[in-house]
Structure formats: C-alpha cells, structure tokens
Design an enzyme around this catalytic site. Structure first.
Site, short mmCIF file in Angstrom:
data_model
loop_
_atom_site.label_atom_id
_atom_site.label_comp_id
_atom_site.label_asym_id
_atom_site.label_seq_id
_atom_site.Cartn_x
_atom_site.Cartn_y
_atom_site.Cartn_z
CB VAL A 152 -0.97 0.02 1.20
CG1 VAL A 152 -1.97 -1.11 1.10
CG2 VAL A 152 -0.22 -0.04 2.52
CB SER A 184 -15.67 -9.67 13.86
OG SER A 184 -14.70 -10.37 13.11
CE LYS A 189 -13.43 -7.56 10.08
NZ LYS A 189 -14.21 -7.73 11.32
#
Length: 814
Positions: free
Chosen positions: A376, A697, A740
């Site tokens: 990134v 989660s 996500k």
C-alpha cells in the site's frame, strides 16, 4: 567487475620480457610486508577475496605474493600493487575464530607480473621468473658479503628482540644473493618500501651494496638508541615498560628525521578528529585513543581495532546537517501528491508535522509508524517524506533480526566488532538529520542473544535519543534531529512499551477505483520504462486494467497488479523484438491471452457456494488486508452434539457457542422444532482449515449459518456480514471496517451487513466512490440481520434464485 579477463600490464621501467617460463597463478596482495625467496612468512589473511583465494587452492599450493604500494587501500587494484613479487607455496592454513586465516607461505623465487587475467572473486595473474644477475666471484663481492655478515651480527647481538640464531643461519649461507634476502626479511625495522626495492634488484652486487647501507644505518640507530636509553632510564619505572619502549622508538625516529606509517596514520587521524566537530567529551575520548595508537606498534593486535574505532568517531556527522533550509509546505504537498494517490489522512498528518517543524525547527520529532497490509506504499511514503524535507533517506530492514547487537552494536572487546545498524545508517547518510526508516518492525524476533525491540526503546524515545550510546562507540550521539519512521503489517507483535513511543498511522487497502487511478498514474508508466517500452507502443484500456484487478489479483495493495502489468509489458517487448507487432492496444481479451485463465473468481464463487442452505459469507481482517470468510453448517442424526472445525481460536469457538445458544433459545420464534437439537448433531466448519482463525466478529455469520441451515433458507445472493453478538441478540461493533468492506467489494459482494455503531467508521474511512455498487445495512440486533440476510417469503426465494442464476450464467435473466 565480473569474472572477466582484464589485460592490465605494468609499465615499470625495469620491466624486461626475457623469460619464457610464464605461468598463470592466483595472486595474493599483502600489506606492510614483503615475502623474499627462501623465507617463510606467517600471513594473516582477512579480506574476503584473499580468504576465497586460499580456500580455492587444491593440491597445487603455489601462489604469487605481491606487496601493496599503500597499506591503507582495502580493495587493491592492479595499479595499487608492485610489479615484482615472490612465487610462494602455502605450507599450512589455520582458521581463526573471526573467520580470517593464518597462513604460512614460503618464498621460492622472484617473479614479475606481466598480465592480470582475473580480478574477481580474487586476482589471477600471469607471471614470469626474474633471472638474477650473478657477477663472477671477486674480491669486491667477497668484501661486501663479509661486511654484511659483520654488521648483521653486531645488530643481532645488540638487539633485545632478534634471536642469536639468526647470526648462525646467516653465517651458513654461502650464496650472496640469498644472504641479502635472508637479512632483509629478518630486519623488522626495514620499511616495506626498502624491502621491495631490494626484492626488485636482480643484480646481486647492487643488492649487496643496498643492504650494506641499510645495515650501517640500522647499526647507527641502535647505538643512538643505547644512548637514549641511558638518558631516560632513570625517569621510567618498571611498570611503564611499554610506554618506555614507545618513547625510545619516537626518539630514534626524531633523531633520524624519519616517520613510519603508524605515525603518519596518527597524524592523519588527528586532522580528521579536529575537523569532525565532535562534542568536547567525545573529542577527549578520541584524542585519548589517538595517544594510545601513536604509542602502539602497527604489528600489535589492538592497532587495527583502535584505528578503526577512531576512524568511526571521525567520520560520523556530529555537526553536519542536511542544510535543507526552510520547509516549503506547498512544495511538500505537491511532492506527496505526485508520489502517492489518495492517502489523504496520512498526508495531512505529515503536513501537520512539517508545518510545526517550520515554526519550531528544534522540536523533538515524533516517531511515525505506518501500519497496513503489504503493497500500500508504506516504504515509498518514507522516501517521499525525505524528498519533501530535502533530507537523505536511510532504510534498514528489521525482519528476522534476533540479536540486540544488530541495533546497538558489539562491544570493542569482540573480534570483528562494529557499530549497530542505526549508527551505520547515520554514517551512510553523512548527515545527523536523515529520514530513517525502520522497516518491518513487527517482525523483530528475540532469543537468547537479547531482544532487539528493547534496544530500540532508547533510539525511538524523543526524551532519550539525544544521547544515544552505541555499544561499540561507547560515546553519546544525538539522534533527536533524526525523523524516525517505522512500518508494520500488524501492531499486535510490537511490544507495548515500543508501541507507546510511536504514533500509529493506518494505511488501509485500496478500492478498485483507486487501483485504476494508481495503475494509470504510476504503475503502467514505471513498467513501460523498466521494460524499454514507450507510450507509443502500448495503450492500456481501463477495462483491461479492471480485468486484471478483478480476476488476476485479490489484494489490499497493488504489488500483484504491477507484477501483472509488467508481465503484459514484457510479452509485448518480446513481440516487438520478434517483429510481430509495433504497437499493442491492451483489451480484456488481450489480458486473457497474455495472463492465461482467471486466477480469482469474483461473484461466481460466492453465488456458487451459497446456493445451499447453511453456507454464509463473513468478513475477516488479516495482516495483508481484509478477506471474505465462508462459514458452513450441516446437521446429522445424533444426540445433540456440537462440532467446530477449521483451526479456530478460543474466542471464535466461544462465539460459536454463543451463536448456538441464541438459536436454541429463540427456536420457537424462528420456526425451528426445539426437539430437533436433542436428536441431531450440528457441525460448523470454517474452510481453509490450514489457516488459524480467531476473533469475535464472526458471531452474526455463525448465527445466520445455523438459522439458514435449520430453516432451509439459502443466504441471499452476494451478501456478506460481520459483527459480534451477545446472548440477548445484540450486535456489537467490530474493527477493520474499511479493510473488510474493500475486501467484500473485491470479492463481488453487493450487500454488506454491519453493526450500527460502525457507521461512523464507514463515514470517516470510506468515500462514496469506494462504496459505489454496494448496499450497506446497519443493524443493532440479530433479528435485523436475519431479516436482511435470508429470504422471508417465496417471492424473495424465487428472486434470489434468478439473481444467482444470472451471476452463474445458468439460465437467462428473467
């Protein structure tokens, strides 16, 4: 230079090509010594090339030994070596603890180097024998030979260091040329230059005359030394014997008007120390070590250690800054925008820091930590900051470092000790205020040798690093002007005290739109340049780039995207080289031809796997960015057992138990027979069983999978979810929302279910462009999740079947 032959010839005035016995042999450069024929010389071999030479010798141990013109040259070239050396045979090799070799070599005959045929990994040269000129026996030769013996015996007798056996050996040598060689190799006071001059003298009579002159001079020095000894003996105590001997040597050199290499070294180092701009306490330590060096023999074991230490102190940039001047904030912003697309939060924080630095130049710099998945732009962002500041950029990788000494250096008592990576980086930068990047700080290890992360605590603490003390240098160095930047893929492995010293800046993954912009602005031009392709030769369409992103990569960063673009450019370069084409328009069809079949299934994978009830798509966070996670549930006849598989962690197992408990307690409301659980076993599996998984989660995903299974309702097409649940049915917020969400979009998800408390994160972290094509539902309870995720009537089930068939191309759209 690779292992290629180099025709390098000496232009020595005494060169004569009068020998026909030329041989090509390995050549060993030596410094501060000369090997004579018939003499055995112990050599310490430490240079990598020299060690490779010795290790490469087979049964033939013959080599050529040639002296260097300047001892200070660490990597000598042919021009740094004398033309005349000695043919030698290696008798014994002893490996030392510091990886160097102790070699015993015996000289055989004089040789002249005529041509260097190899320079790497070690030198090889063609040599020929230097014939000696033997004059006829005469009274003059006899007189010179006897005078040599007489002077040599007097010197040996009056010397406290030379063995009396040397006189006996010399008397038994009848050949005058060999006598000169023996005497010259036995005199430690004879300089390298004088020894080389004798070695290069082929005429025996001239050689006898030269050694007579040196012996007469040495005898005069010896007599003068005795005089000096009597003058200083009363002032020197027995405990100062070493100092006393050095004073003798200095006094002798003063009387003769000579200066040896060690004295010249000390003078040169003194000039460097004076010009280095050291703090007073550091300068005092350097001058103290210089005094020790001046009193030390170059042959002493500590000589090179002390010299290297002083050189390190002298070359460090104690006062030398980059001199970049006042920071231009608009220019810095332009540089950051030029080098990186988007990353607005990161750029704003950097510009905030630069603005404060402009107003307060002497501020203590923050320690920035760029955290995010691979590819990134963490490392390249550090380079951009250095360019914006006008400073040098230094990068060291901490991945796999286990030894604390790699950071803080070894103490000088260890053989081969050096400063740590931080001080070596400062030396490479040549300024005391570089941008210093510590890459992969989360991958630092620890073992019995220490904890490198603990060694970083001092360097990365703005309150302490103004007096950073390296173990090797053992003097304080000011690191407060250095801008430290660290990078990490995940923060959990970083020890809490170290993490507390850093300001964490998250660099999250890119959306498809951002990747398209990055590809056209940075990746494609870079790959065109690297592969020798001009803009006129290739033209990428936007659809082609999107095809690569969707079907050949599934990543948070852009490394694989650039790799695939590079593959296309190389294949085009091949077509151009073969004359098959001059220009290529890259279309989606071209991508398939050049990169092969699709590597990543988008849309179809989710639609295919969720056709069956009990299979639900969750969202997960990983150090490499976000990813989708399938949860599968099935049931069989049994006695109410519950099985969980897929390398699940304790937290995830507890989430599954909570999910099952909620489903059981709400079975009636969900239309599930309560006796079903007593007569059947339930198995939940999370595929990719080789990968460990943990975290809370996936709670809503597991509840949905169980309800989908027990009500026989497949998940609605292209739907994914994430969120933690409670036994009362509430949905709690989770982390990693942006990663996500971007992972869901990469996988072709059209509907995302998130906890309502994460809406603020979505508004802050994601732009409308990034959410384009995705419908986001925010929920507070599991009932809301089930209402969105599962069809509530037959009409919705039919609509889901048509949508799924369209994605899978199984039936025409209705």
């Amino acid at each position: 230079m690779a292992n290629e032959a180099h025709n390098i010839e000496h232009t020595d005035p005494e060169f004569r090509d009068d020998s026909a016995d030329a041989r090509t042999l390995p050549l060993l450069p030596v410094r501060d010594t000369v090997l004579f024929p018939h003499a055995v010389l112990p050599l310490t071999v430490g240079r990598e090339s020299s060690v490779q030479l010795i290790n490469s010798l087979g049964e033939d141990k013959t080599i050529v030994v040639v002296a260097q013109r300047e001892a200070r040259v660490d990597s000598p070239q042919p021009s740094d070596l004398f033309a005349i050396g000695s043919l030698a045979v290696v008798h014994k090799v002893v490996k030392m603890p510091n990886q160097s070799l102790f070699v015993f070599a015996e000289g055989l005959e004089r040789v002249r180097v005529t041509e260097y045929v190899q320079l790497n990994p070690y030198m090889r040269a063609t040599v020929e024998t230097v014939p000696e000129a033997f004059p006829p026996k005469s009274a003059e030769i006899e007189a010179l030979q006897r005078n040599v013996l007489t002077l040599f015996q007097q010197i040996v007798t009056g010397s406290p260091t030379l063995s009396d056996e040397l006189s006996t050996v010399a008397m038994n040598i009848e050949e005058p040329g060999r006598l000169v060689d023996f005497v010259a190799s036995s005199l430690p006071s004879l300089s390298t230059k004088d020894k080389q001059e004798i070695l290069e003298t082929a005429d025996v009579q001239i050689r006898l005359d030269k050694i007579n002159q040196h012996l007469a001079k040495e005898l005069e020095v010896q007599q003068l030394r005795n005089k000096i000894q009597s003058e200083v003996q009363d002032r020197v105590q027995q405990t100062q014997r070493e100092y006393y001997l050095r004073e003798q040597l200095k006094a002798i050199q003063k009387e003769l008007g000579e200066q040896d290499d060690s004295t010249r070294d000390a003078d040169e180092l003194r000039e460097k120390v004076e010009a280095a701009g050291m703090p007073d306490d550091v300068k005092k330590e350097a001058l103290k070590e210089l005094g020790r060096l001046a009193r030390m023999s170059p042959m002493a074991a500590d000589y090179s250690v002390t010299r290297n230490y002083i050189e390190w102190l002298a070359v460090l940039p104690w006062q030398k800054s980059s001199g970049a001047g006042e920071i231009d904030i608009p220019k810095a912003k332009d540089i950051l925008d030029e080098d990186h697309y988007d990353l607005q939060k990161v750029k704003d924080r950097i510009l905030d820091y630069l603005s404060v630095r402009r107003l307060k130049p002497n501020m203590k710099g923050p320690i920035l930590c760029f955290s995010g998945p691979p590819g990134v732009g963490k490392t390249s962002l550090g380079k951009s900051i250095a360019r914006a500041l006008g400073r040098k950029f230094v990068r060291i990788s901490l991945g796999g470092v286990h030894d604390e000494a790699e950071i803080r250096g070894h103490r000088r008592t260890y053989i081969g000790a050096l400063p740590g990576q931080i001080m070596q980086g400062i030396r490479r930068a040549e300024t005391n205020d570089p941008v210093f990047m510590l890459d992969e700080i989360d991958k630092v290890g620890r073992d019995f040798r220490g904890d490198p992360s603990a060694a970083l605590l001092e360097a990365l603490d703005p309150e302490q690093n103004n007096s950073f003390r390296d173990n090797y240098l053992d003097v304080p160095f000011d690191l407060s002007k250095v801008l430290f930047i660290t990078t990490a893929n995940q923060l959990d492995p970083i020890p809490e005290p170290l993490r507390d010293r850093m300001e964490i800046i998250d660099l999250q993954g890119y959306s498809e739109e951002e990747k398209v912009h990055i590809a056209f602005r940075y990746l494609i031009p870079r790959q065109e340049e690297e592969n020798g392709i001009t803009k006129d030769m290739i033209e990428f369409s936007e659809e082609a780039v999107r095809r690569i992103i969707r079907h050949y990569t599934r990543e948070a960063g852009v490394r694989n995207l650039e790799r695939n673009i590079g593959t296309v450019c190389r294949k085009l370069a091949r077509r151009i080289a073969e004359g098959k084409t001059e220009k290529l328009a890259v279309t989606p069809q071209t991508i398939t031809e050049m990169l092969g079949g699709e590597k990543v299934r988008v849309d179809t994978e989710i639609a295919e796997r969720t056709k069956r009830a009990g299979v639900v798509v969750g969202l997960a966070w990983t150090p490499a960015g976000g990813d989708i996670l399938f949860v599968e549930a099935t049931t069989m006849k049994g006695k109410g057992g519950f099985t969980m598989t897929g390398q699940l962690g304790d937290v995830m197992r507890e989430s599954m138990q909570a999910a099952l408990s909620w489903v059981k307690s709400n079975a009636g409301k969900l239309g599930i027979d309560e006796e079903f659980f007593e007569k059947h076993d339930i198995h939940i599996h999370v595929p990719a069983g080789a990968i460990p998984k943990d975290g809370p989660s996936a709670g809503v995903t597991m509840v949905t999978a169980l309800v989908s299974l027990l009500t026989d309702k497949p998940l609605r097409p292209l739907t994914a979810m994430t969120g933690e649940i409670t036994l009362s049915g509430n949905v709690l917020p989770i982390g990693g929302v942006k990663e996500k969400t971007l992972a869901a979009k990469r996988a072709g998800v059209k509907t995302i279910i998130l906890p309502s408390e994460n809406k603020m994160n979505m508004d802050e972290d994601l732009t409308p462009e990034q959410l384009q094509g995705i419908e986001v539902h925010y929920v507070k309870t599991i009932d809301e999740v089930l209402e969105i995720a599962l069809p509530s009537n037959k009409a919705e089930e039919k609509q889901d079947a048509r949508t799924r068939a369209e994605v899978l191309n199984e039936v025409p759209a209705v």
